[in-house]
Design a protein around this motif. Sequence first.
Motif, PDB file in Angstrom:
ATOM      1  N   LYS A  18      -6.093  -2.709 -12.777  1.00  0.00           N
ATOM      2  CA  LYS A  18      -6.630  -2.572 -14.042  1.00  0.00           C
ATOM      3  C   LYS A  18      -5.676  -3.400 -15.144  1.00  0.00           C
ATOM      4  CE  LYS A  18      -8.330   1.886 -15.987  1.00  0.00           C
ATOM      5  NZ  LYS A  18      -8.049   3.146 -16.118  1.00  0.00           N
ATOM      6  N   LYS A  19      -4.422  -3.439 -15.009  1.00  0.00           N
ATOM      7  CA  LYS A  19      -3.656  -4.397 -15.814  1.00  0.00           C
ATOM      8  C   LYS A  19      -4.190  -5.892 -15.831  1.00  0.00           C
ATOM      9  CE  LYS A  19       0.586  -1.885 -16.767  1.00  0.00           C
ATOM     10  NZ  LYS A  19       1.268  -1.751 -17.834  1.00  0.00           N
ATOM     11  N   LEU A  20      -4.489  -6.159 -14.487  1.00  0.00           N
ATOM     12  CA  LEU A  20      -4.676  -7.685 -14.492  1.00  0.00           C
ATOM     13  C   LEU A  20      -6.345  -7.524 -14.785  1.00  0.00           C
ATOM     14  CD1 LEU A  20      -3.259  -8.499 -11.005  1.00  0.00           C
ATOM     15  CD2 LEU A  20      -2.645  -9.665 -13.164  1.00  0.00           C
ATOM     16  N   GLY A  21      -7.100  -6.632 -14.832  1.00  0.00           N
ATOM     17  CA  GLY A  21      -8.484  -6.891 -15.183  1.00  0.00           C
ATOM     18  C   GLY A  21      -9.249  -6.975 -14.198  1.00  0.00           C
ATOM     19  N   LEU A  22      -8.863  -6.609 -12.767  1.00  0.00           N
ATOM     20  CA  LEU A  22      -9.796  -7.309 -11.707  1.00  0.00           C
ATOM     21  C   LEU A  22     -10.598  -6.075 -11.272  1.00  0.00           C
ATOM     22  CD1 LEU A  22      -6.987  -8.602  -9.366  1.00  0.00           C
ATOM     23  CD2 LEU A  22      -8.565  -9.790 -10.742  1.00  0.00           C
ATOM     24  N   PRO A  23     -11.939  -6.600 -10.911  1.00  0.00           N
ATOM     25  CA  PRO A  23     -12.919  -5.295 -10.420  1.00  0.00           C
ATOM     26  C   PRO A  23     -12.267  -4.881  -9.112  1.00  0.00           C
ATOM     27  CG  PRO A  23     -13.731  -7.569 -10.283  1.00  0.00           C
ATOM     28  CD  PRO A  23     -12.550  -7.875 -11.016  1.00  0.00           C
ATOM     29  N   PRO A  24     -12.760  -3.444  -8.617  1.00  0.00           N
ATOM     30  CA  PRO A  24     -12.180  -2.949  -7.494  1.00  0.00           C
ATOM     31  C   PRO A  24     -12.490  -3.919  -5.985  1.00  0.00           C
ATOM     32  CG  PRO A  24     -13.615  -1.282  -8.674  1.00  0.00           C
ATOM     33  CD  PRO A  24     -13.684  -2.879  -9.474  1.00  0.00           C
ATOM     34  N   GLN A  27       0.818  -1.310  -0.010  1.00  0.00           N
ATOM     35  CA  GLN A  27       0.074   0.035   0.154  1.00  0.00           C
ATOM     36  C   GLN A  27       0.921   1.316   0.198  1.00  0.00           C
ATOM     37  OE1 GLN A  27      -3.636  -0.457   0.249  1.00  0.00           O
ATOM     38  NE2 GLN A  27      -3.229  -2.470  -0.270  1.00  0.00           N
ATOM     39  N   ALA A  28       1.205   1.748  -1.195  1.00  0.00           N
ATOM     40  CA  ALA A  28       2.141   2.795  -1.244  1.00  0.00           C
ATOM     41  C   ALA A  28       1.411   4.067  -1.741  1.00  0.00           C
ATOM     42  CB  ALA A  28       3.443   2.913  -2.239  1.00  0.00           C
ATOM     43  N   ASN A  29       0.357   3.670  -2.892  1.00  0.00           N
ATOM     44  CA  ASN A  29      -0.338   4.842  -3.491  1.00  0.00           C
ATOM     45  C   ASN A  29      -1.408   4.173  -3.975  1.00  0.00           C
ATOM     46  OD1 ASN A  29      -1.281   6.655  -5.487  1.00  0.00           O
ATOM     47  ND2 ASN A  29       0.853   7.984  -5.362  1.00  0.00           N
ATOM     48  N   ARG A  30      -2.656   4.800  -3.981  1.00  0.00           N
ATOM     49  CA  ARG A  30      -4.005   4.372  -4.579  1.00  0.00           C
ATOM     50  C   ARG A  30      -3.782   4.205  -6.083  1.00  0.00           C
ATOM     51  NH1 ARG A  30      -9.659   3.449  -3.085  1.00  0.00           N
ATOM     52  NH2 ARG A  30     -10.219   2.380  -4.874  1.00  0.00           N
ATOM     53  N   ARG A  31      -2.919   5.183  -6.845  1.00  0.00           N
ATOM     54  CA  ARG A  31      -2.962   4.964  -8.225  1.00  0.00           C
ATOM     55  C   ARG A  31      -2.125   3.803  -8.681  1.00  0.00           C
ATOM     56  NH1 ARG A  31      -0.666  10.180 -10.226  1.00  0.00           N
ATOM     57  NH2 ARG A  31       0.240  10.355  -7.985  1.00  0.00           N
ATOM     58  N   ILE A  32      -1.307   3.607  -7.896  1.00  0.00           N
ATOM     59  CA  ILE A  32      -0.202   2.549  -8.248  1.00  0.00           C
ATOM     60  C   ILE A  32      -1.096   0.898  -8.203  1.00  0.00           C
ATOM     61  CG2 ILE A  32       1.537   0.958  -7.679  1.00  0.00           C
ATOM     62  CD1 ILE A  32       3.125   3.650  -6.809  1.00  0.00           C
ATOM     63  N   ILE A  33      -1.607   1.091  -7.000  1.00  0.00           N
ATOM     64  CA  ILE A  33      -2.692  -0.085  -6.750  1.00  0.00           C
ATOM     65  C   ILE A  33      -3.556  -0.416  -7.600  1.00  0.00           C
ATOM     66  CG2 ILE A  33      -4.475  -0.893  -5.059  1.00  0.00           C
ATOM     67  CD1 ILE A  33      -2.829   0.650  -2.993  1.00  0.00           C
TER      68      ILE A  33
END
Length: 327
Positions: A266-272, A255-261
Amino acid sequence: MAETQRLTRAVLTGLGTYLPARVVTNAEMAKRIDTSDEWIVERTGIRQRHFAAPHETAAFMGAEAGRAALTEAGLAPEALGAIIVATSTPDQAFPSTAVHIQAALVAFNAFGFDLSAACSGFVYALSVADAMLRAGQVKSVLVIGTEVYSRILNFADRGTCVLFGDGAGAVLLEAKEVPRTGPGLLSTHLHADGRLAEILYVDGAVGRKDHPGHLVMQGREVFRHAVTLLAGAVNEALAANSLSPADIDLLVPHQANRRIIDGVGKKLGLPPERVVVTVDRHANTSAASIPLALASAVADGRAAPGKLLLLEALGGGLTWGSALLRL
Ligand code: UT7
């Protein structure tokens, strides 16, 4: 035949956490330095962090988390085989944080050592514990991430001091014979690139009385590498296990930055709902962030027995890696 085949795996049998009582909101940070809640939330997703009181050292918090993990597993401290502490904010250069925790837990049959891999420390420690357990060296390992970054923050640098918090998390791993489809660590993948050492480092050392050191970071540079390297480590884990992103029940990122997470999710195509986020409440707790995030997902019911979790982290070194864990 393949289904009935059993193998030795490092199985998670206990989980524990510790967070300092003191919560520091963005509004409180804004009273101290030139920043705002809006900037911090928009750029990082962080809303608050915990800061340790003087008695809340890395060893103290790690011992609290470790004790809770042992209790949950129902393992007597004297039966524990080893303690690995991932930390880059130890209380002393030596002895290790691990031996202080061993004494606090009265776990005198366990050997222990600290492992330094910054924010990737927990994934690195899982990997070492996994190898020790599968090799039969020990039957149980307490893996702890514990950090007091508030002690190494430069409060004159608004670009870094708003990003980090203190805390600890621990998992007990035990060697168990399980079916191939059963629980345990399926794989770990570790990486480092020392050529990038100067983009995230501490400019001093625990052993230096004149300058114990402050965290220094070229945030934008670290950010630039983070999503690409993490996506690589995540895909490596999936490929090694012949899995696709759809097989992952939960991404448990550092957990460093919400935008990185979000970028990796997104790259994995996982829903939030399949991505664990605690950076809003804890900020970046370095090696403690993954077990803290895991505990949060257990509490909200998303991390339950049988679920397949993908853990990933990146930090100073640069170091980075991933781990696949079935609960
Ligand atoms: O866990 C270890 C790995 N670490 C990370 O993954 C961290 C990776 N990096 C990041 O998360 C982001 O780069 C940061 C959150 C550190 C910074 O976000 P950014 O969008 O890259 O911002 P920036 O550093 O490019 O700064 C943008 C502006 C600057 O102002 P100017 O030069 O554009 O006028 C900064 O001075 O934001 C300013 N700024 C702030 N403003 C208000 C920097 N820090 C603050 C602050 N409050 N705390």
